[in-house]
Design a protein around this motif. Structure first.
Motif: not given
Ligand code: 4AD
Ligand code: MG
Length: 493
Positions: A354-360, A346-349
Motif C-alpha cells: 500500500k503506497f501513499q502515492y499511486p503508481v502509474d 509494473d513491479m510496484l503495481q
C-alpha cells in the motif's frame, strides 16, 4: 604536528648570536613554536617508537575521573577518534581537580608508558600540565550521549563529539578517494562556474544572484535584469554538467567536484539547498558504459573507504547502523540490480504494497517507491533506467520508442537516489526539438548546441550527491548530520 620553523628555536638565544640575521619577529615565532611543539595523539597511540619516551601532547578533555591515589583524563586532539589516557599521580598532583574539567584544553608533558589497565595500549604519565583554555560547567556537551537533534542546534560545537569527528574524517577520506579514482583513470578535474546563466536541470530551482533590489522604474523583467550586475539574469548553478560537457568534448573524460545549489522546497532528511556534487562526463560513451562506470566507481569508493576509515566505519556500525560493515562488504560482492522504469512501475503495481502515492506509468517515482525497489525488491543498489521523457531533463538522449530517454538513477537502500545520470542527446535536431517542447530559449544555449554542430559524439555522465553517498557509507540517516552547516528551506544553520 611538527613545525619546520621550530628549528629556529633550537638555536642558541639569537641575542648572543649576532651573525645570524634572525629578525626579532622570526625569533618571536620561534619561541611560540617551541612552546606549542607537541606530538599528535594519533602518533602517540600508534607510533611504537614513541613508547617509553617523554613527549608533550595537546588536546581537550573528553572525560575525567578520580580515585584515591590517581586521577585520569581522556584527552582528544581531533587527530584520531581515539583518546589518550593521561594519568595524574596524586603524589605529583595532590589537587588534580582544576585539571579535570570537561572540554578544557590542556598541554601535558609526560612519559608514554604501557597502559596499566586491562585493555592494553599506552597511557601518558603526566609530569607537567598547562591549562591552555579553561572550560566552565555551562559547556553544552556535558551529557555522555546527546541526540543528533540537539547537536544540530550547536553546529559549532557538535564537531567535538565522536560522531562528528568520525563523519568528517570519513568525509575527508571519501573526497580524496573520489579524486584518486578519477585521477588514476585520466579524467581531467575541471572547476565549473558557480554563478551561471543557464538552468541545467530546467526545474526552476535556481537561486537568483543579484545586487539590485526590484524597483518600480523597471518596466519589464528583462529591463530589470539588463540593469543588474551581469546585465542578464543570473543564478547559482544547480549542476556543472553543461560546462562539463563542453570540457568532455575537448578533454575526453572530465569530472567536477564542487557545490551545487537547489532552491527546492523539500524539507526532508535527504535534501539540502547547498550540496557537494561529483559530476563526471565521458565522451565516446553510451548509457551501458555510464552504468558500468558508476558501479565500478561506487565499489571503488566503498572498498577504499572501508580500508582507510576502518575505525570510523566500525564506530558507525556499532552506534548508528548495525550490520553496516556487512552491508558494505556485500555491496562489493554483488552486481547491482538493473531495471527499466517501465518494469519498475509494473513491479510496484503488482507487489501488493500500500503506497501513499499511486503508481502509474509516467509518474515520478516517490521516495516510498524508490525505497521499496532498493530495499525490498532488490535488497541492494539498483539502477532504474529509461524514464519517460516528460519527467526528465531536456538534454537526455531520446530512445527509439519515442517515449523514454536513456537516463538512469541509482537507488541505494536506506538513502534512495544517490546518483542521477544519462547518455546525452548528441543529435542537434532532436535536442532542438526537446528544447522547443519545453519552451526553452535556443539563444541561451548557443554554445551548448555548438557541441552538436562541431564533431558531436555519443557521450554521457552522471551526478553523485556527495552527502548522500556519505549517508550510505556511515548509516547516518539525516543529511544535515553529514555536512558542516546545513542550508535548508527556512533555515541557515
Ligand atoms: O539527479 P540530479 O538532479 O542530476 C543532475 O544534476 C545531473 N546534471 C547530473 C549529471 O548527469 N551530471 O542530481 C544528481 C544527484 C542526485 O542523485 C542526488 O544524489 C544529488 O545530486 N542531489 C542532492 N543532494 C542533496 N540535496 C539536494 N537538494 C540534492 N539534489 C540533488
Ligand atoms: Mg535526479
Amino acid at each position: 604536528m611538527r613545525y619546520n620553523i621550530a628549528v629556529f628555536a633550537s638555536l642558541p638565544n639569537p641575542s648572543f648570536d649576532k651573525d645570524r640575521s634572525l629578525t626579532n619577529r622570526a625569533f618571536e615565532y620561534a619561541i611560540i613554536e617551541e612552546v606549542m611543539k607537541h606530538t599528535d595523539i594519533y602518533d602517540a597511540l600508534n607510533d611504537q617508537a614513541l613508547l617509553n619516551t617523554q613527549l608533550t601532547v595537546c588536546g581537550w578533555i573528553r572525560s575525567s575521573r578520580e580515585s584515591k591515589s590517581v586521577a585520569f583524563v581522556e584527552l582528544n586532539d581531533g587527530t584520531t577518534l581515539q583518546r589518550l589516557q593521561v594519568v595524574l599521580n596524586k603524589e605529583r598532583f595532590p589537587e588534580p581537580a582544576p585539571f579535570l574539567k570537561l572540554g578544557m584544553a590542556l598541554k601535558i608533558k609526560g612519559q608514554l608508558i604501557p597502559s596499566q589497565g586491562k585493555n592494553g595500549g599506552v597511557e601518558l604519565e603526566a609530569e607537567q600540565i598547562d591549562i591552555l583554555g579553561d572550560c566552565p560547567p555551562e559547556y553544552p556537551l556535558q551529557k555522555k550521549r546527546t541526540t543528533l537533534d540537539y547537536l544540530r542546534t550547536i553546529p559549532h560545537l557538535r564537531l567535538r563529539t565522536n560522531t562528528f569527528n568520525a563523519v568528517f574524517r570519513v568525509r575527508s577520506v571519501l573526497a580524496a578517494t573520489i579524486h584518486e579514482y578519477f585521477q588514476a583513470r585520466h579524467y581531467v578535474y575541471v572547476h565549473t562556474p558557480i554563478i551561471t546563466a543557464s538552468d541545467c536541470e530546467g526545474a526552476g530551482e535556481m537561486f537568483r544572484v543579484t545586487t539590485l533590489p526590484w524597483n518600480s522604474e523597471f518596466k519589464t523583467e528583462n529591463d530589470y535584469f539588463a540593469n543588474d550586475f551581469f546585465g542578464q539574469k543570473a543564478g547559482l548553478s544547480v549542476s556543472g554538467q553543461l560546462e562539463g560537457e563542453v570540457c568532455a568534448m575537448a578533454f575526453g573524460k572530465i569530472y567536477t567536484f564542487g557545490p551545487s545549489f537547489r532552491a527546492e522546497n523539500s524539507n526532508t532528511p535527504r535534501h539540502v539547498a547547498e550540496f557537494w556534487h561529483v559530476e563526471p562526463e565521458i565522451a565516446f560513451a553510451e548509457l551501458p558504459d555510464i552504468i558500468e562506470i558508476i558501479e565500478d566507481m561506487i565499489k571503488y569508493l566503498v572498498e577504499n573507504v572501508l580500508k582507510k576509515s576502518r575505525t570510523e566505519i566500525e564506530f558507525f556500525d556499532k552506534h548508528y547502523q548495525n550490520g553496516l560493515i556487512e552491508k558494505l562488504e556485500r555491496l562489493l560482492q554483488d552486481k547491482f540490480g538493473v531495471v527499466t522504469y517501465t518494469e519498475a512501475v509494473d513491479m510496484l503495481q503488482k507487489c501488493g504494497e500500500k503506497f501513499q502515492y499511486p503508481v502509474d506509468w509516467g509518474c515520478d517515482l516517490q521516495t516510498e517507491h524508490e525505497r521499496y525497489l532498493s530495499e525490498v525488491a532488490f535488497g541492494k543498489p539498483v539502477f532504474v533506467t529509461d524514464y519517460p521523457k516528460e519527467i526528465k531533463s531536456f538534454y537526455m538522449k531520446q530512445n527509439d520508442d519515442g517515449k523514454t530517454v536513456a537516463a538512469t538513477d541509482l537507488l541505494a537502500p536506506g538513502v534512495g537516489e544517490i546518483i542521477g545520470g544519462s547518455e546525452r542527446e548528441a543529435n542537434l535536431d532532436k535536442l532542438l526539438q526537446a528544447m522547443q517542447a519545453r519552451d526553452m530559449s535556443v539563444e541561451d544555449y548557443h554554445d551548448y548546441l555548438d557541441l552538436r554542430r562541431f564533431g558531436s559524439v555519443p557521450h554521457g555522465g552522471f551526478g553523485l550527491g556527495f552527502e548522500r553517498m556519505l549517508m550510505y557509507l556511515t548509516g547516518i540517516e539525516n543529511i544535515r548530520d553529514v555536512i558542516l552547516y546545513p542550508r535548508v528551506v527556512n533555515k541557515i544553520f
